[in-house]
Design an enzyme around this catalytic site. Sequence first.
Site, PDB file in Angstrom:
ATOM      1  N   CYS A  97     -13.174  10.063  -8.133  1.00  0.00           N
ATOM      2  CA  CYS A  97     -13.444   8.713  -8.079  1.00  0.00           C
ATOM      3  C   CYS A  97     -14.543   8.489  -7.374  1.00  0.00           C
ATOM      4  O   CYS A  97     -15.569   7.550  -7.467  1.00  0.00           O
ATOM      5  CB  CYS A  97     -11.961   7.817  -7.944  1.00  0.00           C
ATOM      6  SG  CYS A  97     -10.775   8.100  -8.757  1.00  0.00           S
ATOM      7  N   CYS A 100     -18.516   8.357  -7.624  1.00  0.00           N
ATOM      8  CA  CYS A 100     -19.115   7.119  -8.240  1.00  0.00           C
ATOM      9  C   CYS A 100     -19.049   6.056  -7.319  1.00  0.00           C
ATOM     10  O   CYS A 100     -20.086   5.178  -7.296  1.00  0.00           O
ATOM     11  CB  CYS A 100     -18.659   6.887  -9.659  1.00  0.00           C
ATOM     12  SG  CYS A 100     -19.265   8.176 -11.113  1.00  0.00           S
ATOM     13  N   HIS A 101     -17.664   5.901  -6.884  1.00  0.00           N
ATOM     14  CA  HIS A 101     -17.234   4.743  -6.524  1.00  0.00           C
ATOM     15  C   HIS A 101     -17.347   4.567  -4.679  1.00  0.00           C
ATOM     16  O   HIS A 101     -17.056   3.536  -4.344  1.00  0.00           O
ATOM     17  CB  HIS A 101     -15.827   4.295  -6.687  1.00  0.00           C
ATOM     18  CG  HIS A 101     -15.874   3.999  -8.092  1.00  0.00           C
ATOM     19  ND1 HIS A 101     -16.183   2.536  -8.695  1.00  0.00           N
ATOM     20  CD2 HIS A 101     -15.243   4.659  -9.460  1.00  0.00           C
ATOM     21  CE1 HIS A 101     -16.232   2.885 -10.158  1.00  0.00           C
ATOM     22  NE2 HIS A 101     -15.453   3.766 -10.608  1.00  0.00           N
ATOM     23  N   CYS A 135     -12.000   4.889 -16.772  1.00  0.00           N
ATOM     24  CA  CYS A 135     -12.816   5.799 -15.839  1.00  0.00           C
ATOM     25  C   CYS A 135     -12.623   7.036 -16.244  1.00  0.00           C
ATOM     26  O   CYS A 135     -13.375   8.252 -16.457  1.00  0.00           O
ATOM     27  CB  CYS A 135     -12.667   5.222 -14.293  1.00  0.00           C
ATOM     28  SG  CYS A 135     -14.029   4.608 -13.654  1.00  0.00           S
ATOM     29  N   CYS A 198      11.729 -16.442 -19.094  1.00  0.00           N
ATOM     30  CA  CYS A 198      11.478 -15.999 -17.593  1.00  0.00           C
ATOM     31  C   CYS A 198      11.663 -17.625 -16.997  1.00  0.00           C
ATOM     32  O   CYS A 198      12.049 -17.456 -15.787  1.00  0.00           O
ATOM     33  CB  CYS A 198       9.863 -15.615 -17.648  1.00  0.00           C
ATOM     34  SG  CYS A 198       9.267 -14.310 -18.762  1.00  0.00           S
ATOM     35  N   CYS A 201      15.125 -18.667 -15.205  1.00  0.00           N
ATOM     36  CA  CYS A 201      15.463 -18.370 -13.874  1.00  0.00           C
ATOM     37  C   CYS A 201      13.999 -18.485 -12.864  1.00  0.00           C
ATOM     38  O   CYS A 201      14.558 -19.018 -11.640  1.00  0.00           O
ATOM     39  CB  CYS A 201      15.753 -16.757 -13.719  1.00  0.00           C
ATOM     40  SG  CYS A 201      17.376 -16.355 -14.423  1.00  0.00           S
ATOM     41  N   HIS A 202      12.983 -18.162 -13.133  1.00  0.00           N
ATOM     42  CA  HIS A 202      11.993 -18.120 -12.224  1.00  0.00           C
ATOM     43  C   HIS A 202      11.003 -19.566 -11.737  1.00  0.00           C
ATOM     44  O   HIS A 202      10.382 -19.603 -11.002  1.00  0.00           O
ATOM     45  CB  HIS A 202      10.882 -17.260 -12.443  1.00  0.00           C
ATOM     46  CG  HIS A 202      11.873 -15.735 -12.480  1.00  0.00           C
ATOM     47  ND1 HIS A 202      12.224 -15.061 -11.272  1.00  0.00           N
ATOM     48  CD2 HIS A 202      12.064 -14.838 -13.444  1.00  0.00           C
ATOM     49  CE1 HIS A 202      12.800 -13.881 -11.623  1.00  0.00           C
ATOM     50  NE2 HIS A 202      12.609 -13.736 -12.803  1.00  0.00           N
ATOM     51  N   ARG A 239       9.017  -3.717 -14.264  1.00  0.00           N
ATOM     52  CA  ARG A 239       9.831  -4.785 -13.737  1.00  0.00           C
ATOM     53  C   ARG A 239      10.012  -5.734 -14.775  1.00  0.00           C
ATOM     54  O   ARG A 239      11.288  -6.592 -15.020  1.00  0.00           O
ATOM     55  CB  ARG A 239       8.983  -5.644 -12.612  1.00  0.00           C
ATOM     56  CG  ARG A 239       9.867  -6.497 -11.689  1.00  0.00           C
ATOM     57  CD  ARG A 239      11.182  -6.076 -11.152  1.00  0.00           C
ATOM     58  NE  ARG A 239      11.893  -6.879 -10.793  1.00  0.00           N
ATOM     59  CZ  ARG A 239      13.206  -7.356 -11.576  1.00  0.00           C
ATOM     60  NH1 ARG A 239      13.369  -6.690 -12.655  1.00  0.00           N
ATOM     61  NH2 ARG A 239      14.221  -8.032 -11.111  1.00  0.00           N
ATOM     62  N   CYS A 243      13.869  -6.698 -16.200  1.00  0.00           N
ATOM     63  CA  CYS A 243      14.295  -8.480 -16.561  1.00  0.00           C
ATOM     64  C   CYS A 243      14.842  -8.670 -18.052  1.00  0.00           C
ATOM     65  O   CYS A 243      15.714  -9.228 -18.169  1.00  0.00           O
ATOM     66  CB  CYS A 243      12.977  -9.323 -16.323  1.00  0.00           C
ATOM     67  SG  CYS A 243      13.190 -10.319 -14.939  1.00  0.00           S
TER      68      CYS A 243
END
Lengths: 282, 151
Positions: A97, A100-101, A135, A198, A201-202, A239, A243
């Site tokens: 990586c 190039c970066h 990449c 979602c 609850c959130h 995650r 849920c």
Amino acid sequence: MRLSTLKTAACGLALVAAPLAASAEDLLINGQVEINTEVQPADHMKGIVPVVRSGWTFRSPETQVLQMDDFDNPGMIFVDQGMSLWQTGDGETGESCADCHGDMAESMEGVRASMPKMNPEGTDLWTLEENINNCRTERMEADEWAWESSEMLAMTAAIGKQSRGMPVDVEIDGPAREWWERGEELYYQRVGQLDMACANCHEDNYDNMIRADHLSQGQINGFPVYRLKWGGLGSIHRRFKGCMKNIRAEPYNRGSDEFKALELYVASRGAGLDVETPSVRN
Amino acid sequence: MKRTLALAVCVAMGGSVALADMLAPADVTYGDYGAVEQSLTGTPGDPENGAQVFLARKLGNCLACHANSDMADQPFHGEVGPPLDGIGSYRTEAELRGMIINSKKTFQGTIMPAFYVADDFTRNQDKFEGETILTAQQVEDVVAYLMTLTD
């Protein structure tokens, strides 16, 4: 809608009154990196929540403190691994990586804060994982990393950390709009045998206890996150899957269009919160 | 399919639940405000078993959302729904039955799951397809338990 607005307004009042409510200056990392954990909602979030709050503000003091010093943060070891991988050549070209970066601290600054984002051709929404894999396959001529592989988690943690303290700022207009709208639809779609969205609850119930768990706003500004429950880092899509399983729904796959759209939408709900990668949660 | 089998087992085990008395989820009739007058089984609910169902995380898991002083010995009472103290004094059996079977008939848009509905939920897991969260008798048992929560 009106009811839930009223309810969140009431939550906001409770928040002001609660003595334990964390304030924005509470998360100071290593005594020097200030993290905004409570911000005013962006235009597209006005009337939905009174204050946008990082998941950190919902956690116990014991968990919170783990994120306040990088020597205590169990996610940092993976950041170090990611930084080593950054320097390691791979694939047919044998390039790394860094070839190039260059210095990650410069070239990757702000990248996490703007993810996910449309690809250069404007034909697909790419998460950080997909940018990395692009990449790898196109430029390094290396194999893709699996979404939840230790390499991918280490690299997304290392790249993410270069945005730590920078506000989440994802593009939701132009070609990304369609994705954002799909994500919004999914956020309010009830699923599974428990028939919950979602938002149930959130949005409607954050700050309430659901048994032993303090419901948060479900913000994703700290991913990949070190979860004490997992004993390791995990991706945003992991995650989401957790849920969905909890509400007895059939989860979408990591990297699916649905989860990518949801990632963009949920990221936008946290617009203005500082990136916390790697965050620590229970 | 599975349910029919479970029922057969109940009957074989000498349970007093006769198939003919069992009300299938699709056959439940709701009043204007979501109350359900008719017992799902015809067998009176057992409040002691109802308390167990109320508590069990894979069954009612009611305590996850509702505080209940009658279970003060249990840690972590939820805050998502209203506390249930004294609910047996101000709600009728039919109202409580309706709220457990499908609370959306009483409270439009509520987060509370429907415990005796076997609809085609969106993206339901295969193992729960066509299944209800609670059995008919478990619903009756929880109703009986809630009726004991009086002031």
